[in-house]
Motif scaffolding. Structure first.
Motif, PDB file in Angstrom:
ATOM      1  N   GLU A   7      36.306  44.594  57.953  1.00  0.00           N
ATOM      2  CA  GLU A   7      37.573  43.875  57.909  1.00  0.00           C
ATOM      3  C   GLU A   7      38.140  43.872  56.493  1.00  0.00           C
ATOM      4  O   GLU A   7      37.408  43.729  55.523  1.00  0.00           O
ATOM      5  N   THR A   8      39.435  44.044  56.408  1.00  0.00           N
ATOM      6  CA  THR A   8      40.111  44.007  55.121  1.00  0.00           C
ATOM      7  C   THR A   8      41.298  43.060  55.205  1.00  0.00           C
ATOM      8  O   THR A   8      41.745  42.697  56.289  1.00  0.00           O
ATOM      9  N   VAL A   9      41.776  42.673  54.044  1.00  0.00           N
ATOM     10  CA  VAL A   9      42.996  41.886  53.928  1.00  0.00           C
ATOM     11  C   VAL A   9      43.865  42.572  52.880  1.00  0.00           C
ATOM     12  O   VAL A   9      43.384  43.400  52.106  1.00  0.00           O
ATOM     13  N   ALA A  10      45.129  42.241  52.860  1.00  0.00           N
ATOM     14  CA  ALA A  10      46.047  42.886  51.923  1.00  0.00           C
ATOM     15  C   ALA A  10      46.147  42.097  50.620  1.00  0.00           C
ATOM     16  O   ALA A  10      46.177  40.867  50.625  1.00  0.00           O
ATOM     17  N   LEU A  11      46.181  42.812  49.534  1.00  0.00           N
ATOM     18  CA  LEU A  11      46.460  42.243  48.224  1.00  0.00           C
ATOM     19  C   LEU A  11      47.938  42.504  47.955  1.00  0.00           C
ATOM     20  O   LEU A  11      48.367  43.657  47.928  1.00  0.00           O
ATOM     21  N   SER A  12      48.714  41.450  47.777  1.00  0.00           N
ATOM     22  CA  SER A  12      50.155  41.608  47.562  1.00  0.00           C
ATOM     23  C   SER A  12      50.430  42.166  46.170  1.00  0.00           C
ATOM     24  O   SER A  12      49.571  42.119  45.285  1.00  0.00           O
ATOM     25  N   GLN A  13      51.643  42.652  45.989  1.00  0.00           N
ATOM     26  CA  GLN A  13      52.010  43.157  44.666  1.00  0.00           C
ATOM     27  C   GLN A  13      51.986  42.030  43.655  1.00  0.00           C
ATOM     28  O   GLN A  13      51.585  42.228  42.507  1.00  0.00           O
ATOM     29  N   SER A  14      52.376  40.822  44.053  1.00  0.00           N
ATOM     30  CA  SER A  14      52.342  39.702  43.098  1.00  0.00           C
ATOM     31  C   SER A  14      50.904  39.365  42.729  1.00  0.00           C
ATOM     32  O   SER A  14      50.613  39.040  41.581  1.00  0.00           O
ATOM     33  N   GLY A  15      49.977  39.464  43.686  1.00  0.00           N
ATOM     34  CA  GLY A  15      48.569  39.245  43.385  1.00  0.00           C
ATOM     35  C   GLY A  15      48.027  40.309  42.449  1.00  0.00           C
ATOM     36  O   GLY A  15      47.286  40.008  41.508  1.00  0.00           O
ATOM     37  N   ALA A  16      48.391  41.560  42.704  1.00  0.00           N
ATOM     38  CA  ALA A  16      47.946  42.658  41.843  1.00  0.00           C
ATOM     39  C   ALA A  16      48.484  42.488  40.422  1.00  0.00           C
ATOM     40  O   ALA A  16      47.759  42.698  39.444  1.00  0.00           O
ATOM     41  N   LEU A  17      49.734  42.080  40.309  1.00  0.00           N
ATOM     42  CA  LEU A  17      50.317  41.887  38.977  1.00  0.00           C
ATOM     43  C   LEU A  17      49.693  40.704  38.259  1.00  0.00           C
ATOM     44  O   LEU A  17      49.496  40.744  37.039  1.00  0.00           O
ATOM     45  N   ALA A  18      49.369  39.637  38.995  1.00  0.00           N
ATOM     46  CA  ALA A  18      48.705  38.475  38.389  1.00  0.00           C
ATOM     47  C   ALA A  18      47.318  38.875  37.878  1.00  0.00           C
ATOM     48  O   ALA A  18      46.906  38.474  36.782  1.00  0.00           O
ATOM     49  N   ALA A  19      46.595  39.677  38.664  1.00  0.00           N
ATOM     50  CA  ALA A  19      45.277  40.150  38.238  1.00  0.00           C
ATOM     51  C   ALA A  19      45.406  41.045  37.006  1.00  0.00           C
ATOM     52  O   ALA A  19      44.634  40.912  36.049  1.00  0.00           O
ATOM     53  N   LEU A  20      46.380  41.929  37.020  1.00  0.00           N
ATOM     54  CA  LEU A  20      46.618  42.825  35.895  1.00  0.00           C
ATOM     55  C   LEU A  20      46.952  42.024  34.635  1.00  0.00           C
ATOM     56  O   LEU A  20      46.402  42.274  33.557  1.00  0.00           O
ATOM     57  N   ARG A  21      47.817  41.039  34.780  1.00  0.00           N
ATOM     58  CA  ARG A  21      48.217  40.195  33.650  1.00  0.00           C
ATOM     59  C   ARG A  21      46.998  39.466  33.067  1.00  0.00           C
ATOM     60  O   ARG A  21      46.800  39.415  31.855  1.00  0.00           O
ATOM     61  N   ALA A  22      46.149  38.906  33.941  1.00  0.00           N
ATOM     62  CA  ALA A  22      44.958  38.188  33.477  1.00  0.00           C
ATOM     63  C   ALA A  22      43.987  39.133  32.781  1.00  0.00           C
ATOM     64  O   ALA A  22      43.365  38.763  31.776  1.00  0.00           O
ATOM     65  N   ALA A  23      43.850  40.339  33.299  1.00  0.00           N
ATOM     66  CA  ALA A  23      42.966  41.325  32.674  1.00  0.00           C
ATOM     67  C   ALA A  23      43.471  41.675  31.273  1.00  0.00           C
ATOM     68  O   ALA A  23      42.681  41.738  30.319  1.00  0.00           O
ATOM     69  N   VAL A  24      44.759  41.883  31.138  1.00  0.00           N
ATOM     70  CA  VAL A  24      45.349  42.208  29.831  1.00  0.00           C
ATOM     71  C   VAL A  24      45.130  41.050  28.856  1.00  0.00           C
ATOM     72  O   VAL A  24      44.740  41.257  27.704  1.00  0.00           O
ATOM     73  N   GLU A  25      45.373  39.822  29.317  1.00  0.00           N
ATOM     74  CA  GLU A  25      45.188  38.656  28.447  1.00  0.00           C
ATOM     75  C   GLU A  25      43.749  38.547  27.968  1.00  0.00           C
ATOM     76  O   GLU A  25      43.496  38.268  26.796  1.00  0.00           O
ATOM     77  N   LYS A  26      42.799  38.767  28.862  1.00  0.00           N
ATOM     78  CA  LYS A  26      41.379  38.697  28.479  1.00  0.00           C
ATOM     79  C   LYS A  26      41.042  39.804  27.500  1.00  0.00           C
ATOM     80  O   LYS A  26      40.342  39.577  26.505  1.00  0.00           O
ATOM     81  N   ALA A  27      41.516  41.007  27.746  1.00  0.00           N
ATOM     82  CA  ALA A  27      41.257  42.127  26.841  1.00  0.00           C
ATOM     83  C   ALA A  27      41.848  41.854  25.462  1.00  0.00           C
ATOM     84  O   ALA A  27      41.214  42.140  24.435  1.00  0.00           O
ATOM     85  N   GLN A  28      43.044  41.281  25.419  1.00  0.00           N
ATOM     86  CA  GLN A  28      43.666  40.944  24.138  1.00  0.00           C
ATOM     87  C   GLN A  28      42.862  39.873  23.410  1.00  0.00           C
ATOM     88  O   GLN A  28      42.652  39.954  22.197  1.00  0.00           O
ATOM     89  N   GLU A  29      42.418  38.875  24.154  1.00  0.00           N
ATOM     90  CA  GLU A  29      41.587  37.801  23.585  1.00  0.00           C
ATOM     91  C   GLU A  29      40.312  38.379  22.974  1.00  0.00           C
ATOM     92  O   GLU A  29      39.852  37.936  21.924  1.00  0.00           O
ATOM     93  N   MET A  30      39.736  39.379  23.639  1.00  0.00           N
ATOM     94  CA  MET A  30      38.511  40.024  23.168  1.00  0.00           C
ATOM     95  C   MET A  30      38.785  41.036  22.052  1.00  0.00           C
ATOM     96  O   MET A  30      37.851  41.475  21.373  1.00  0.00           O
ATOM     97  N   GLY A  31      40.029  41.453  21.900  1.00  0.00           N
ATOM     98  CA  GLY A  31      40.373  42.471  20.919  1.00  0.00           C
ATOM     99  C   GLY A  31      39.929  43.867  21.336  1.00  0.00           C
ATOM    100  O   GLY A  31      39.637  44.719  20.491  1.00  0.00           O
ATOM    101  N   VAL A  32      39.890  44.098  22.663  1.00  0.00           N
ATOM    102  CA  VAL A  32      39.440  45.375  23.206  1.00  0.00           C
ATOM    103  C   VAL A  32      40.509  45.906  24.159  1.00  0.00           C
ATOM    104  O   VAL A  32      40.573  45.506  25.316  1.00  0.00           O
TER     105      VAL A  32
END
Length: 140
Positions: A7-32
């Motif tokens: 079984e699968t569920v859909a990840l919306s574009q807004s969810g994907a963008l929120a995940a992407l944004r959080a990943a970028v913020e964490k990477a920036q915080e880490m300096g990587v």
């Protein structure tokens, strides 16, 4: 009869963008600076980004990590060495055992995966986990 495993569920574009944004913020915080791919359950790209300063070859590995995590429905990095080499060769580099690929699940159902590359394996996983936390996906 199909099992709940499939079984699968859909990840919306807004969810994907929120995940992407959080990943970028964490990477920036880490300096990587990182390359980040978010894919649907079939491994097709929903969102991706190569941060300024990220290694350009890591775009390929980040995508392979995301596609592998979606395909095996598990985090990358735990294949036996023999299987990892064979899978990498058979898929023309489309499958990888490098750490940094995490499945995205909601209530145990697969919604896709995230692949992060350009740091160490531990850094890539940390950035991926920040993305999962931001969209309240099941923790890995």
């Amino acid at each position: 009869m199909s099992k709940a495993y499939n079984e699968t569920v859909a990840l919306s574009q807004s969810g994907a963008l929120a995940a992407l944004r959080a990943a970028v913020e964490k990477a920036q915080e880490m300096g990587v600076p990182q390359c980040i791919f978010i894919v649907d359950p079939s491994g097709e790209t929903i969102a991706s980004l190569r941060m300024d300063g990220a290694k350009y070859l890591s775009m390929h590995t980040a995508r392979a990590k995301a596609r592998t995590a979606a395909s095996i429905r598990n985090a990358t990095g735990s294949m036996t060495p023999e299987f990892a080499v064979a899978a990498g060769i058979a898929s023309n580099g489309g499958v990888t055992n490098l750490p940094g690929g995490l499945p995205i699940r909601f209530g145990g159902k697969l919604a896709g995966a995230i692949g992060v590359g350009s740091g160490t394996g531990d850094q890539d996983i940390e950035v991926g986990r920040a993305a999962l936390a931001a969209i309240e996906a099941d923790p890995i």
